[in-house]
Structures are given as structure tokens and as C-alpha cells.
Design a protein around this motif. Structure first.
Motif, short mmCIF file in Angstrom:
data_model
loop_
_atom_site.label_atom_id
_atom_site.label_comp_id
_atom_site.label_asym_id
_atom_site.label_seq_id
_atom_site.Cartn_x
_atom_site.Cartn_y
_atom_site.Cartn_z
N GLY A 1 0.85 -1.18 0.00
CA GLY A 1 0.00 0.00 0.00
C GLY A 1 0.88 1.23 0.00
N PHE A 2 0.32 2.36 -0.36
CA PHE A 2 1.08 3.59 -0.53
C PHE A 2 0.85 4.56 0.62
CE2 PHE A 2 2.25 4.99 -5.08
CZ PHE A 2 3.04 3.88 -5.26
N PRO A 3 1.89 5.28 1.02
CA PRO A 3 1.65 6.48 1.82
C PRO A 3 1.10 7.56 0.88
CG PRO A 3 4.01 6.03 1.63
CD PRO A 3 3.30 4.97 0.86
N GLU A 4 0.28 8.45 1.41
CA GLU A 4 -0.33 9.47 0.57
C GLU A 4 0.72 10.39 -0.06
OE1 GLU A 4 -4.10 12.53 0.66
OE2 GLU A 4 -3.21 11.92 2.56
N SER A 5 1.76 10.72 0.68
CA SER A 5 2.80 11.61 0.14
C SER A 5 3.46 10.99 -1.10
CB SER A 5 3.85 11.91 1.20
OG SER A 5 4.43 10.70 1.67
N HIS A 6 3.66 9.70 -1.07
CA HIS A 6 4.24 8.99 -2.20
C HIS A 6 3.30 9.07 -3.40
CE1 HIS A 6 6.81 5.15 -3.11
NE2 HIS A 6 6.58 5.82 -4.20
N ALA A 7 2.00 8.81 -3.17
CA ALA A 7 1.02 8.84 -4.24
C ALA A 7 0.91 10.24 -4.85
CB ALA A 7 -0.33 8.37 -3.73
N ILE A 8 0.92 11.27 -4.02
CA ILE A 8 0.83 12.64 -4.54
C ILE A 8 2.07 12.99 -5.35
CG2 ILE A 8 0.77 15.08 -3.87
CD1 ILE A 8 -1.20 14.23 -1.64
N SER A 9 3.23 12.58 -4.87
CA SER A 9 4.47 12.84 -5.62
C SER A 9 4.41 12.18 -7.00
CB SER A 9 5.68 12.32 -4.86
OG SER A 9 5.85 13.02 -3.66
N PHE A 10 3.94 10.94 -7.04
CA PHE A 10 3.79 10.25 -8.32
C PHE A 10 2.76 10.96 -9.19
CE2 PHE A 10 5.43 5.64 -7.63
CZ PHE A 10 6.64 6.13 -7.21
N ALA A 11 1.67 11.43 -8.59
CA ALA A 11 0.62 12.11 -9.37
C ALA A 11 1.18 13.37 -10.02
CB ALA A 11 -0.56 12.44 -8.46
N TYR A 12 2.02 14.11 -9.31
CA TYR A 12 2.63 15.29 -9.92
C TYR A 12 3.50 14.92 -11.10
CZ TYR A 12 1.00 18.63 -6.44
OH TYR A 12 0.21 19.44 -5.67
N LEU A 13 4.21 13.80 -11.02
CA LEU A 13 5.02 13.36 -12.15
C LEU A 13 4.14 12.95 -13.33
CD1 LEU A 13 7.80 11.35 -10.31
CD2 LEU A 13 7.99 13.61 -11.38
N VAL A 14 3.01 12.30 -13.03
CA VAL A 14 2.07 11.94 -14.10
C VAL A 14 1.64 13.21 -14.81
CG1 VAL A 14 -0.24 11.03 -14.58
CG2 VAL A 14 1.26 9.80 -13.00
#
Length: 185
Positions: free
Chosen positions: A172-185
Motif C-alpha cells: 500500500g502507498f503512503p499518501e505523500s508517495h502517491a501525490i508525488s507520483f501524481a505530480y510526475l504523471v
């Protein structure tokens, strides 16, 4: 086009980009180019960075095995009602439609609903993060469910929450990790 774009100033609200993402026209796009991600994009229909963070976090073994994907989508699409057994749970899970998708949410549920100390919740987080060490999360079953029941939650709800958190043991993901990836997307 005469634009000097960097990761810091690239627009995050380009409708045409989100239209392409919703159509799964994402071959070569970091994090959302896999078949699993591409099949989820038209169902989730992300329209902003927060939606992309949920997309990135949700298409992982943990949320899939923890039965978080379909409940989230059904609630987001208005098929199933969003119900919260308490104000505490609503505060923690409101932005994810009552479904714990991020590790931080799991920690907050453990603290506020099951009586964990912050240190105990950090152990829970570490156990969720060590997805290669199978079974680490299972040591929390009794404390988490009994703590939730003691605090007025039903046994059924406590069991469902534990099953979802157990899914994090499969990544599972920490939210900070998911948001960082979303910005790269």
C-alpha cells in the motif's frame, strides 16, 4: 511553443491532458502506462492531481486484495451510499469516500478508533510498509479489532477495516508517495 516548463510550473489543470488520461491514452506516461492502470483510468476518470494520487495508490496489490477498489468506485459513482460509523472515521476517510487507501489513514484509524498510541501506529505503518515480510500485519488483528469494538464500532466494521489494512501488507502507498507520483504523471 515558447514555454519554459519545469516540474514546478507545468500546469496541473489542462483539460485536454485529463481527457487523454480518461481515455487511457497514457502509453509511456510514468505510473499510468501499465495495463492495470490503463484499464482503471476510464473507470476512475481522474480530473485533477488528487484523483491521480488515488489512481496511483489504488491500482496496487494491497488495495486490490483488501477489497478497496470496487467500494471506492461504486461510492464515487453514486451507486453505493457513503456511510461513516462515526465523525472520527468520516474525518479520516471523507476524501477517499470511506475507504482507507493510504497508510496515513490506516494509522489515524488505529489511533482514533482502536486506541493505538502514536508509537503503536508507527509500528503498524512499518508492518504495512514491509510488504515482503508476509504476515507482519496479522499481529495487529486482535488489538485493532478489539480496540474498535471497545470504542463502539461493530465487529463487522472492525473486521472489514482490518481486512482492508491487511491488504496494505501486500503493498500500500503512503499518501505523500502517491501525490508525488501524481505530480510526475
Amino acid at each position: 511553443y515558447g514555454l519554459n516548463l519545469t516540474l514546478a510550473n507545468v500546469p496541473h489543470d489542462d483539460e485536454k491532458v485529463y481527457d487523454m488520461i480518461c481515455e487511457a491514452d497514457t502509453l509511456g506516461v510514468f505510473q499510468i502506462e501499465s495495463r492495470a492502470q490503463m484499464s482503471m483510468l476510464p473507470r476512475l476518470k481522474p480530473r485533477n492531481v488528487d484523483d491521480l494520487a488515488i489512481e496511483v495508490a489504488m491500482v496496487r496489490p494491497g488495495p486490490i486484495q483488501g477489497d478497496m477498489v470496487h467500494p471506492y468506485l461504486r461510492r464515487r459513482d453514486g451507486i453505493d451510499p457513503i456511510e461513516y460509523p462515526s465523525k472520527d472515521i468520516e474525518e479520516i476517510l471523507k476524501r477517499t469516500k470511506g475507504v482507507p487507501l493510504f497508510q496515513e489513514q490506516a494509522m489515524e484509524i488505529a489511533i482514533r478508533a482502536a486506541g493505538y498510541t502514536p508509537a503503536e501506529a508507527d509500528v503498524l505503518r512499518r508492518n504495512m510498509a514491509t510488504f515482503k515480510a508476509k504476515g507482519e500485519i496479522s499481529q495487529h488483528r486482535k488489538k485493532l479489532t478489539e480496540g474498535m469494538i471497545k470504542n463502539g464500532y461493530t465487529e463487522e466494521f472492525a473486521g472489514r477495516v482490518f481486512k482492508q489494512l491487511e491488504g496494505f501488507g501486500s503493498y500500500g502507498f503512503p499518501e505523500s508517495h502517491a501525490i508525488s507520483f501524481a505530480y510526475l504523471v
